[in-house]
Design a protein around this motif. Structure first.
Motif, mmCIF file in Angstrom:
data_model
loop_
_atom_site.group_PDB
_atom_site.id
_atom_site.type_symbol
_atom_site.label_atom_id
_atom_site.label_comp_id
_atom_site.label_asym_id
_atom_site.label_seq_id
_atom_site.Cartn_x
_atom_site.Cartn_y
_atom_site.Cartn_z
ATOM 1 N N PHE A 55 0.803 -1.220 0.000
ATOM 2 C CA PHE A 55 0.000 0.000 0.000
ATOM 3 C C PHE A 55 0.843 1.281 0.000
ATOM 4 O O PHE A 55 0.332 2.349 -0.341
ATOM 5 C CB PHE A 55 -0.983 -0.013 1.171
ATOM 6 N N LYS A 56 2.120 1.162 0.336
ATOM 7 C CA LYS A 56 3.008 2.324 0.240
ATOM 8 C C LYS A 56 3.067 2.830 -1.194
ATOM 9 O O LYS A 56 3.169 4.036 -1.447
ATOM 10 C CB LYS A 56 4.414 1.951 0.728
ATOM 11 N N ASN A 57 2.994 1.892 -2.136
ATOM 12 C CA ASN A 57 3.111 2.247 -3.549
ATOM 13 C C ASN A 57 1.840 1.894 -4.326
ATOM 14 O O ASN A 57 1.899 1.444 -5.467
ATOM 15 C CB ASN A 57 4.321 1.542 -4.172
ATOM 16 N N TYR A 58 0.707 2.090 -3.694
ATOM 17 C CA TYR A 58 -0.570 1.762 -4.342
ATOM 18 C C TYR A 58 -1.541 2.925 -4.198
ATOM 19 O O TYR A 58 -1.683 3.499 -3.110
ATOM 20 C CB TYR A 58 -1.185 0.515 -3.704
ATOM 21 N N ASN A 59 -2.202 3.261 -5.299
ATOM 22 C CA ASN A 59 -3.227 4.304 -5.298
ATOM 23 C C ASN A 59 -4.500 3.719 -5.893
ATOM 24 O O ASN A 59 -4.585 3.476 -7.112
ATOM 25 C CB ASN A 59 -2.771 5.518 -6.116
ATOM 26 N N ALA A 60 -5.491 3.464 -5.048
ATOM 27 C CA ALA A 60 -6.716 2.778 -5.477
ATOM 28 C C ALA A 60 -7.461 3.532 -6.581
ATOM 29 O O ALA A 60 -7.946 2.900 -7.531
ATOM 30 C CB ALA A 60 -7.625 2.536 -4.274
#
Length: 764
Positions: A444-449
């Motif tokens: 989730f550090k490198n995730y943008n929903a």
């Protein structure tokens, strides 16, 4: 990890290893076999050293300065203090991981001005080759009784495990054993892997990625594609986990760096870990690649890139999150475009067909050959025909469905659901829960929903429309009924209801499962979709895919044997398979189009020209770089009022060679390989000496950026810089002996003289 099957023509998971006959400058050669196959030819082309200087287990050699960097690139040791040089794009993930909006190392660069500022990188490794060994006899023992390829492979894997265990018993070494010539031969690489690798320096992306996607795979090129790391070791100079007490690794050899530069027709040697080539695919495979697989993958990735590009431009946070991912997606997207251009330009399909015709005629001329090889070409055609529809289905699953991060991530929970449903031991379930929970923060550090949601709608729409309905997963039928073909509405529903779109949601889901509450796990729409796609793949794609490629594995093994029998006067080299190889060629210009000829090098002047006339996004440069240009402040690194930046040569390279050293005839570093020209990307399938060129950053430009631009001259001081043609091995040995001498006690007079000189240098 050892590949278990030969996969015919898939670029990402294709032939485990193939074979081709070598032409001028073509080939990726085994270091162990250089003396018998290549030494004489290399020396005729200008090489001043010997095969033993490149690879030896009895003395230090060039191999002792080469590492596999992070498993996917190459790096080289350039100081006696373990300083490691590789590509900026190879270290991009590490640079990105240390970056934030407040400390934006991607934009501004990073330079450790002392050892305490060097940044650790958990999970990053650097692997040396200790030695190579032909283990064919041991690995093939017992395979003669195998009735099927699957049986044969099972025996091979058991033998590999046994040989590996014997080779490393009582040591901290590991082994890699790979098939060569489609399983006709096997070689073992004994390896030593270091785990404490620290980031030392990286130029800003405006230098390290200068030209961006516009220039990727292109020539002329002006990219300062390099980064510096350092290997740290334990007290005994052996691998150990990270500790602030670790010391810089003392290598057996490091590469001296030539300040003499390059000129046309100079001998060049590239030493590294090329990933995958498929030089011996038949015409059936190349045609499928050219007409079906590549066009589909290009379209899918272009769609995804367009979405991410807009979101990254709109938000610095998203830009930093997706910088490394975007670069990875774009890299092969553009490569496949160039590959198709090169296949067409080289008439690759027709040339493959001509070779197959020649082979058929040779077989027909002798009854014994007819018995051994008579059905080969017909069997190839039958098996590739059986893959029609399977190839494109697999491409859309891997590129479109699993190109959606939510679906790909949901696969972890599909496995969890299967374990819960089958009432697996609670200990195993807990272990999976622990791993998933531990990895959530990193994901989730490198995730943008919101960005991924747009990708979901676009890529699944392509999958739905471009693949025959008979090859749709079951979930698509439900989708068609409920959402009337509107993937935007489907995305709204999935992303609003799935727990997997946030770290908090994942943690709650895991907590529920730990407490025995599994209803939300089974009801999650992302998990349901991933399960449906996975079930379709395992039921309708994988069985045919596996069966056909078992057949192809044997066919290619026999075909290669026949070609070697037919062409006894040819030297054959194996396809790349991520093992250490040598490629050699020369500095050489080329003509990409009628009436167009490209020079073999570029200079800083070209950077300024692009910055003034090109797209601001890809060609923006730091003010200091322009200032150094205007003052012509190049130090000892410029030549005749110019600052060399990059050059091309005819070395045969591929992915995995990124970061490989380019070495001159005397064993000195002259550059670092980072790309191929667009016209030459088809060299993974067919080598065209008139078009194929590898692109490298000139070592002098790297030094100029480190010293004059970054002000990190302390790093240059630990390197071995040379201007003569003495053997690089001899130069490093001489420096090592000098460094090993005890320090001479300084007199009071000498100390005062030194301090006066240092003060004057600081003032100036």
């Amino acid at each position: 990890m050892i590949s278990k099957r030969i996969v015919a023509f898939f670029a990402a998971a294709c032939l485990s290893l193939g074979l081709t006959t070598a032409g001028p400058d073509e080939g990726m050669w085994l270091p162990l076999l250089l003396k018998q196959l290549n030494e004489s030819d290399m020396q005729k082309r200008g090489f001043k050293l010997t095969a033993d200087d490149i690879y030896s287990i009895n003395q230090s050699s060039l191999k002792d300065a080469i590492v596999q960097f992070g498993g996917g690139c190459t790096g080289e040791i350039i100081s006696s203090e373990g300083l490691l040089l590789t590509n900026h794009h190879c270290g991009y993930g590490q640079i990105q991981s240390h970056s934030s909006v407040e400390k934006d190392y991607l934009t501004n660069g990073f330079w450790a001005m002392n050892r305490s500022e060097e940044l650790p990188n958990p999970g990053l490794t650097a692997t040396f080759i200790v030695r190579m060994e032909d283990v064919t006899k041991q690995i093939l023992e017992g395979t003669g009784n195998a009735k099927t390829e699957a049986e044969r492979e099972a025996i091979v894997q058991r033998n590999i495990a046994k040989v590996s265990e014997q080779a490393t018993a009582g040591t901290h070494y590991n082994t890699v054993i790979r098939p060569f010539f489609f399983g006709k031969e096997y070689y073992m690489y004994v390896t030593e892997t270091f785990k404490d690798i620290r980031m030392v320096g990286a130029p800003p992306s405006s230098i390290g990625k200068f030209g961006g996607d516009t220039d990727n795979w292109m020539w002329p090129r002006h990219t300062g594609d390099f980064a510096l790391f350092r290997i740290y070791a334990g007290a005994n100079n052996e691998p150990t986990d990270y500790s602030p007490n670790n010391k810089p690794y003392k290598p057996k050899h490091h590469l001296p760096i030539s300040l003499s530069g390059i000129k046309e027709n100079d001998f060049t040697l590239v030493f590294g870990f090329p990933g995958r080539t498929n030089e011996y695919l038949t015409s059936h495979a190349v045609k499928e690649l050219y007409e079906v697989s590549n066009p589909a993958k290009i379209n899918i990735r272009e769609t995804k890139l367009n979405i991410l590009d807009k979101d990254m431009k709109a938000s610095d946070a998203v830009r930093i999150q997706y910088a490394a991912k975007y670069a990875s997606i774009a890299n092969y997207w553009k490569k496949w475009i160039g590959e198709n251009r090169g296949i067409r330009k080289a008439n690759a399909i027709e040339k493959k067909q001509q070779l197959e015709k020649q082979f058929a005629q040779w077989v027909a001329a002798d009854p014994a050959r007819q018995q051994k090889y008579g059905n080969l070409l017909a069997d190839f055609e039958k098996n590739y025909k059986a893959l029609e529809g399977i190839t494109i289905s697999r491409d859309y699953i891997t590129e479109a469905a699993y190109g959606v991060e939510l679906i790909n991530y949901a696969n972890n929970f599909v496995r969890l659901q299967e374990m819960v449903d089958s009432k697996a031991p609670q200990q195993e379930i807990n272990a999976l829960l622990d791993r998933t929970e531990k990895g959530a923060a990193g994901f989730f550090k490198n995730y943008n929903a919101p960005s991924d949601k747009k990708v979901f709608a676009a890529l699944l729409d392509l999958y739905y429309k471009n693949i025959d309905a008979k090859m749709h997963p079951e979930a698509f039928k439900t989708f068609a009924q409920k959402y009337k073909g509107d993937f935007a509405k489907y995305a709204d529903d999935v992303y609003s209801k799935s727990a997997l779109t946030s770290e908090a949601g994942v943690k709650k889901l895991i907590a529920d499962v730990r407490a025995g509450k599994t209803a939300s796990l089974k009801a999650d729409p992302a998990i349901q979709l991933a399960a449906s796609i996975g079930a379709y793949y395992r039921t309708n794609v994988l069985p045919t895919y596996t069966s056909v490629n078992d057949n192809l594995s044997l066919l290619y093994r026999n075909y290669v044997a026949g070609l070697r029998e037919m062409q006894t006067d040819k030297k054959f080299y194996p396809d790349a398979n991520s093992t250490l190889r040598v490629a050699y060629g020369k500095v050489e210009p080329y003509e990409p189009l009628d009436g167009v000829k490209y020079n073999y090098y570029t200079t800083l002047e070209g950077i300024i020209e692009k910055a003034e006339t090109g797209a601001a996004e890809d060609y923006a440069i730091p003010a200091k770089l322009k200032e150094l240009y205007e003052k012509k402040d190049y130090g000892i690194y410029g030549v005749n009022g110019e600052m060399p930046v990059a050059f091309i040569a005819s070395n045969h390279t591929t992915g995995g060679n990124s970061g490989s050293p380019v070495i001159n005839a005397n064993g000195q570093l002259i550059g670092t390989n980072f790309d191929r020209n667009w016209e030459g990307t088809m060299s993974d399938i067919v080598y065209n000496p008139e078009q194929v060129r590898n692109i490298s950053i000139d070592a002098r430009y790297m030094l100029f950026i480190v010293d004059k631009f970054a002000g990190a001259g302390h790093l240059v001081k630990e390197m071995t810089l040379v201007t003569d043609n003495t053997s690089g091995l001899a130069q490093v040995d001489a420096r090592s002996k000098e460094e090993a001498k005890p320090a001479k006690k300084e007199t009071r007079k000498e100390r005062k003289k030194r301090e006066k000189k240092e003060k004057a240098e600081l003032v100036n």
